[in-house]
Design an enzyme around this catalytic site. Structure first.
Site, PDB file in Angstrom:
ATOM      1  N   ASP A 365       0.766  -1.243  -0.107  1.00 27.47           N
ATOM      2  CA  ASP A 365      -0.113  -0.237   0.013  1.00 27.47           C
ATOM      3  C   ASP A 365       0.842   1.214   0.111  1.00 27.47           C
ATOM      4  O   ASP A 365       1.946   1.344  -0.475  1.00 27.47           O
ATOM      5  CB  ASP A 365      -0.850   0.106   1.284  1.00 27.47           C
ATOM      6  CG  ASP A 365      -2.294   0.613   0.967  1.00 27.47           C
ATOM      7  OD1 ASP A 365      -2.302   1.896   1.314  1.00 27.47           O
ATOM      8  OD2 ASP A 365      -3.283   0.086   0.467  1.00 27.47           O
ATOM      9  N   ASP A 366       0.278   2.224   0.448  1.00 30.41           N
ATOM     10  CA  ASP A 366       0.913   3.585   0.388  1.00 30.41           C
ATOM     11  C   ASP A 366       2.464   3.780   1.096  1.00 30.41           C
ATOM     12  O   ASP A 366       2.316   2.929   2.172  1.00 30.41           O
ATOM     13  CB  ASP A 366      -0.039   4.503   1.191  1.00 30.41           C
ATOM     14  CG  ASP A 366       0.296   6.038   0.985  1.00 30.41           C
ATOM     15  OD1 ASP A 366       1.381   6.430   0.218  1.00 30.41           O
ATOM     16  OD2 ASP A 366      -0.378   6.872   1.427  1.00 30.41           O
ATOM     17  N   ARG A 442      -5.946  16.292   3.108  1.00 29.97           N
ATOM     18  CA  ARG A 442      -4.831  15.435   3.549  1.00 29.97           C
ATOM     19  C   ARG A 442      -3.266  15.885   3.103  1.00 29.97           C
ATOM     20  O   ARG A 442      -2.768  15.311   2.539  1.00 29.97           O
ATOM     21  CB  ARG A 442      -5.158  13.974   2.826  1.00 29.97           C
ATOM     22  CG  ARG A 442      -4.496  12.874   3.920  1.00 29.97           C
ATOM     23  CD  ARG A 442      -4.688  11.609   2.728  1.00 29.97           C
ATOM     24  NE  ARG A 442      -3.846  10.482   3.959  1.00 29.97           N
ATOM     25  CZ  ARG A 442      -3.396   9.396   3.423  1.00 29.97           C
ATOM     26  NH1 ARG A 442      -3.575   9.065   2.394  1.00 29.97           N
ATOM     27  NH2 ARG A 442      -3.171   8.521   4.393  1.00 29.97           N
ATOM     28  N   LYS A 475      -4.149  -0.779  -6.858  1.00 28.05           N
ATOM     29  CA  LYS A 475      -4.980  -0.160  -5.838  1.00 28.05           C
ATOM     30  C   LYS A 475      -5.089   1.297  -6.315  1.00 28.05           C
ATOM     31  O   LYS A 475      -3.914   2.057  -6.315  1.00 28.05           O
ATOM     32  CB  LYS A 475      -4.738  -0.326  -4.524  1.00 28.05           C
ATOM     33  CG  LYS A 475      -5.907   0.442  -3.676  1.00 28.05           C
ATOM     34  CD  LYS A 475      -5.589  -0.195  -2.166  1.00 28.05           C
ATOM     35  CE  LYS A 475      -6.405   0.959  -1.112  1.00 28.05           C
ATOM     36  NZ  LYS A 475      -6.298   0.427   0.067  1.00 28.05           N
ATOM     37  N   TRP A 476      -6.041   1.664  -7.066  1.00 24.81           N
ATOM     38  CA  TRP A 476      -6.127   3.313  -7.340  1.00 24.81           C
ATOM     39  C   TRP A 476      -6.815   4.057  -6.483  1.00 24.81           C
ATOM     40  O   TRP A 476      -8.321   4.058  -6.364  1.00 24.81           O
ATOM     41  CB  TRP A 476      -6.714   3.253  -8.756  1.00 24.81           C
ATOM     42  CG  TRP A 476      -6.992   4.720  -9.472  1.00 24.81           C
ATOM     43  CD1 TRP A 476      -7.756   5.618  -9.104  1.00 24.81           C
ATOM     44  CD2 TRP A 476      -6.194   5.001 -10.619  1.00 24.81           C
ATOM     45  NE1 TRP A 476      -7.562   6.780  -9.674  1.00 24.81           N
ATOM     46  CE2 TRP A 476      -6.825   6.242 -10.786  1.00 24.81           C
ATOM     47  CE3 TRP A 476      -5.683   4.425 -11.492  1.00 24.81           C
ATOM     48  CZ2 TRP A 476      -6.426   7.158 -12.098  1.00 24.81           C
ATOM     49  CZ3 TRP A 476      -5.057   5.146 -12.636  1.00 24.81           C
ATOM     50  CH2 TRP A 476      -5.663   6.381 -12.780  1.00 24.81           C
ATOM     51  N   GLY A 528     -11.336   4.629   0.926  1.00 29.13           N
ATOM     52  CA  GLY A 528     -12.475   3.900   1.072  1.00 29.13           C
ATOM     53  C   GLY A 528     -13.451   4.163  -0.194  1.00 29.13           C
ATOM     54  O   GLY A 528     -13.179   4.033  -1.459  1.00 29.13           O
ATOM     55  N   ASP A 533     -19.174   3.820  -7.475  1.00 29.42           N
ATOM     56  CA  ASP A 533     -20.149   4.098  -8.508  1.00 29.42           C
ATOM     57  C   ASP A 533     -20.117   3.250  -9.487  1.00 29.42           C
ATOM     58  O   ASP A 533     -19.336   2.558  -9.937  1.00 29.42           O
ATOM     59  CB  ASP A 533     -20.241   5.468  -8.887  1.00 29.42           C
ATOM     60  CG  ASP A 533     -19.049   5.913  -9.492  1.00 29.42           C
ATOM     61  OD1 ASP A 533     -18.573   5.574 -10.494  1.00 29.42           O
ATOM     62  OD2 ASP A 533     -18.308   7.102  -8.716  1.00 29.42           O
ATOM     63  N   ASP A 547     -12.890   2.582   4.310  1.00 32.53           N
ATOM     64  CA  ASP A 547     -11.475   2.785   5.113  1.00 32.53           C
ATOM     65  C   ASP A 547     -12.025   2.244   6.494  1.00 32.53           C
ATOM     66  O   ASP A 547     -11.023   2.074   7.662  1.00 32.53           O
ATOM     67  CB  ASP A 547     -10.907   4.244   5.433  1.00 32.53           C
ATOM     68  CG  ASP A 547     -10.186   4.435   4.183  1.00 32.53           C
ATOM     69  OD1 ASP A 547      -9.726   3.554   3.565  1.00 32.53           O
ATOM     70  OD2 ASP A 547      -9.435   5.501   4.286  1.00 32.53           O
ATOM     71  N   GLU A 613      -5.334 -18.293  15.753  1.00 32.61           N
ATOM     72  CA  GLU A 613      -5.803 -17.581  15.027  1.00 32.61           C
ATOM     73  C   GLU A 613      -5.521 -18.114  13.479  1.00 32.61           C
ATOM     74  O   GLU A 613      -6.232 -17.850  12.593  1.00 32.61           O
ATOM     75  CB  GLU A 613      -5.490 -15.966  15.370  1.00 32.61           C
ATOM     76  CG  GLU A 613      -6.156 -15.425  16.455  1.00 32.61           C
ATOM     77  CD  GLU A 613      -5.812 -14.172  16.768  1.00 32.61           C
ATOM     78  OE1 GLU A 613      -6.421 -13.311  17.407  1.00 32.61           O
ATOM     79  OE2 GLU A 613      -4.601 -13.891  16.766  1.00 32.61           O
TER      80      GLU A 613
HETATM   81  C1  GLA Z   1      -6.700   5.499   1.711  1.00 30.53           C
HETATM   82  C2  GLA Z   1      -7.350   4.167   1.501  1.00 30.53           C
HETATM   83  C3  GLA Z   1      -6.638   3.423   2.587  1.00 30.53           C
HETATM   84  C4  GLA Z   1      -5.064   3.315   2.385  1.00 30.53           C
HETATM   85  C5  GLA Z   1      -4.610   4.853   2.462  1.00 30.53           C
HETATM   86  C6  GLA Z   1      -3.055   5.111   2.202  1.00 30.53           C
HETATM   87  O1  GLA Z   1      -7.608   6.091   2.792  1.00 30.53           O
HETATM   88  O2  GLA Z   1      -8.631   4.161   1.702  1.00 30.53           O
HETATM   89  O3  GLA Z   1      -7.020   1.852   2.358  1.00 30.53           O
HETATM   90  O4  GLA Z   1      -4.666   2.945   1.221  1.00 30.53           O
HETATM   91  O5  GLA Z   1      -5.385   5.930   1.627  1.00 30.53           O
HETATM   92  O6  GLA Z   1      -2.791   6.252   2.554  1.00 30.53           O
END
Ligand code: GLA
Length: 736
Positions: A365-366, A442, A475-476, A528, A533, A547, A613
């Site tokens: 991710d980010d 942000r 993930k865009w 999120g 749409d 999110d 778990e």
């Molecule tokens: C958004 C996304 C999260 C994550 C963060 C990263 O909030 O919805 O899932 O990817 O950015 O900064």
């Protein structure tokens, strides 16, 4: 052919519904019927002609004061010519006037589905669809309005879109152009809408229509977390299984308006389209404007049928690409596991353990690019941050593949941080008004995606990343909405085009990705579900739903989402407990059950899980793979909602849903007990959609029941303790 024409009455028939319009007096185009299937009877016999004070009469009607386009149902309404209800189109002509009076001139009917240039739209086999085009012209100027209707019998779908063509020598300024209008003879409906906020999207709300106007809209430049571009009008007594319902879903991802009105005559009008705020398109001679598509469906039997139509149509005739049908990998995303704080070795430890559990894709991710260690910097600099990924992205992606997993990566292509090389080099590439400070969201700015050179620069960076490593998924993301919308690419008089051109630019970019990397799985995201749409689903077959990963909260979010969108579109993950957004504890069983009502994955540090778990996770993944077809392609039933509204018995405190295979030989029941009770009372859930005569075996206990018993008597849920316990029961038809 599902379109018939008789005496200028056009009946569009699907399996269970009919939609009818008629070219009536003076060539006005009237809406005569939408509802349960009927024959070709011209339904305009229901029109009431009366002298209604202050509802004027077109000049052609002579002395007839009973004919008024303010009181009769229309297919599309134009401003300024006598219909005072919410109109669809407002345009300004060269002389400054704004009365355009469209009348029918011709039509076309053909097999297959019309397409829309540069816009997402439903598609399919020529044999599946029929198209009707109605060509209307202004009574004075050569201005043409084309109304498009797509008819799909199988899932009771009618699509609408329209195009305005300026055939005159002068400029036409378009101030408003909505996509669809539905005039219904009654005003006695509830409007069901889906409102929310960041991390709590698509809460269902139901309110009685009242005289005047009510509706949903977004002026955020994206469809938004706050209001979804999907609405339902239903009879006040409608529930999952009964009552008439009409749905409208907008295939568009920007500003929108969905508006219902109950009129002076107690009829209602529902309109949907691009929001007219700050919308101004200039059309020179020969130019045209296309209003995006709206997907309509009708159910005579409540919400289940309406949702089912949308689920099937969106999944099969709107989503595209390899992953429309191919099984999507069970993924692990590192966001809630590590946030920005990771190195390649930490990620590889997570990936190694995930692979052992059966997880099939690792999503980074980010934080992997530029100088991105927090959300102050880095967006726009899409090159790998080698102080975090020391081995580089290529080697990292290969190491993930060596573990037998696919590899996915996060991008936020539409955005730029002030602290980035891209912003330092091209400060004019953002949407902002020169000389004004602008508005941060942000800490970031929005790139001007209406400009090709801006898109090209970002695309080139993305292309290098995609070509330089083994990447299977993107993930865009889009983590703020649009403000101070002004583009350096357009002159002052065309600034009203920027919002829409931004969306067109986004679609063009996504189309390029789709064309150049056809096997990539794309997941949309906007903090999120801020851009969840039907427009985005044409490019990204799944969208991160929220999110908020708290399973209890997700029950509300996913319940609301399920009315208009299929399970296959819903990005949903199991995250840690206590949950990071709410602090609430929740059983792993419930977290798994909720994530399985979506694309299913994990978003936590698996190395922090106990051995017990991990065993549960392994079982969840094996189960999910086994259930995959049933979940994605089966019929989805909402048995008991999170609001305590229930279609079956006393299920307060239980949220339950069910998947049934098309041949009704398999069913899967999920239930989450949302309230812990002392000395709990018994909970019974009635199943739906089974074959009443068949005998079903409950796979875990080997007990068997007839379909009629399960549907009319129900099944007793075990009273489990703990935080939000959940139940999953699989049923299969007993082989004789
Ligand atoms: C958004 C996304 C999260 C994550 C963060 C990263 O909030 O919805 O899932 O990817 O950015 O900064």
């Amino acid at each position: 052919m599902s379109i018939s024409v008789k005496n200028q009455t056009f009946t569009l028939s699907t399996n269970r519904t009919a939609y009818q319009m008629k070219v009536g007096a003076y060539n006005f185009l009237f809406h005569t019927y939408y509802g349960k299937k009927i024959d070709e009877t011209d339904m305009s016999y229901l029109f009431s002609y009366q002298d209604v004070g202050f509802s004027g009469n077109p000049y052609d009607a002579g002395k007839d004061r009973t004919f008024s386009i303010d009181t009769l149902p229309l297919e599309y309404s134009s401003f300024g010519i006598g219909d005072f209800r919410g109109d669809c189109i407002q345009a300004e002509l060269a002389d400054g006037s704004s009365s355009i009076d469209f009348r029918y001139r011709s039509h076309k009917i053909y097999a297959g589905k019309y397409g829309l240039t540069d816009l997402p739209a439903m598609y399919g086999e020529e044999s599946e669809w029929a198209t009707l085009e109605m060509h209307l012209f202004d009574i004075k100027e050569e201005i043409e309005l084309i109304l498009y209707y797509g008819v799909m019998e199988k899932w009771d779908i009618i699509t609408r879109a329209c195009r305005l063509v300026n055939h005159t020598d002068n400029t036409v300024k378009l101030h408003r152009m909505l996509s669809a209008c539905l005039d219904l003879p009654s005003g006695n409906y509830d409007m069901v809408t889906f409102y929310g906020r960041h991390a709590r999207e698509r809460n269902m709300e139901r309110a009685r229509l009242h005289h005047g106007i009510q509706g949903m809209e977004s002026i955020r430049g994206a469809s938004s977390h706050q209001y979804n571009p999907f609405v339902i009008l239903c009879e006040p007594h409608a529930d999952e299984e009964k009552g008439e319902c009409y749905g409208m879903s907008f295939v568009y991802s920007g500003n929108f308006l969905a508006q219902a009105e109950v009129t002076q005559r107690n009829t209602s009008r529902l309109v949907m389209g691009i929001h007219p705020t700050r919308f101004l398109f200039t059309l020179e001679k020969g130019e045209s404007f296309t209003a995006p598509e709206v997907i309509l469906t009708y159910s005579a039997k409540g919400f289940h049928r309406l949702s089912s139509n949308y689920h099937k149509a969106v999944r099969n005739n709107l989503c595209r690409g390899k992953y429309k049908t191919a099984r999507r990998p069970v993924l692990i995303n590192n966001w809630e596991g590590t946030y920005f704080d990771f190195t390649d070795s930490l990620l590889l430890q997570i990936a190694e353990e995930s692979a052992k559990l059966g997880i099939e894709m690792f999503v980074l991710d980010d934080g992997w690019f530029g100088k991105r260690n927090d959300d102050f910097s880095g967006l726009g600099d899409w090159y790998v941050n080698e102080s975090k990924l020391k081995c580089g992205l290529k080697a990292f992606s290969e190491k993930i593949h060596d573990l037998g997993m696919q590899f996915g990566i996060w991008f936020e292509p539409e955005m730029v941080s002030e602290d980035s090389d891209l912003f330092r080099t091209h400060p004019d590439y953002v949407l902002n008004v020169p000389g004004r400070p602008g508005c941060r969201g942000r800490y970031q700015f929005v790139l001007d995606f209406s400009r090709k050179e801006v898109r090209d620069l970002v695309y080139e960076q993305m292309r290098k990343i995609l070509d330089g490593a083994r990447i299977d998924y993107i993930k865009w993301d889009m983590n703020r909405h649009l403000t101070n919308v002004w583009s350096a690419g357009l002159p002052a008089e065309r600034q009203g085009e920027v919002y829409h051109r931004y969306v067109l630019g986004l679609y063009e970019f996504l189309e390029r990705l789709h064309r150049d990397y056809p096997d990539l799985l794309l997941e949309g995201c906007c903090g999120g579900g801020g851009r969840f749409d039907a427009g985005m689903l044409y490019y990204t077959p799944q969208i991160w739903c929220s999110d908020n990963t708290d399973a209890r909260e997700r029950l509300f979010i996913q319940y609301g989402t399920s009315f208009g969108y299929p399970v296959s579109a819903v990005g949903s993950h199991v995250s840690a407990s206590p949950n990071h957004q709410t602090g609430r504890e929740c059983s792993l069983a419930a977290r798994g059950a909720v994530a399985m009502a979506g694309t299913f994955g994990y978003e936590l540090n698996v190395n922090q899980m106990t051995e017990e778990e991990k065993e549960t996770v392994k079982k969840q993944i094996t189960d999910y793979k086994r259930f995959y077809d049933l979940i994605q392609d089966g019929e989805y039933y909402r048995l008991s909602g999170p609001y305590g509204n229930t279609a079956s018995g006393d299920t307060e405190g239980v949220c339950a849903w069910e998947f049934v295979s098309e041949d009704r030989t398999r069913a899967l029941l999920f239930a989450v007990l949302t309230e812990s009770q002392g000395n709990p009372v018994q909970k019974v859930i009635k199943l739906r959609g089974l074959n009443p005569e068949s005998v079903y075996t409950r796979v875990d206990s080997k007990e068997f029941y007839t379909g009629t018993a399960l549907m009319n008597g129900g099944i007793l849920l075990p009273c489990a303790g703990g935080y939000c316990p959940a139940v999953c029961m699989e049923f299969t038809v007993r082989k004789e």
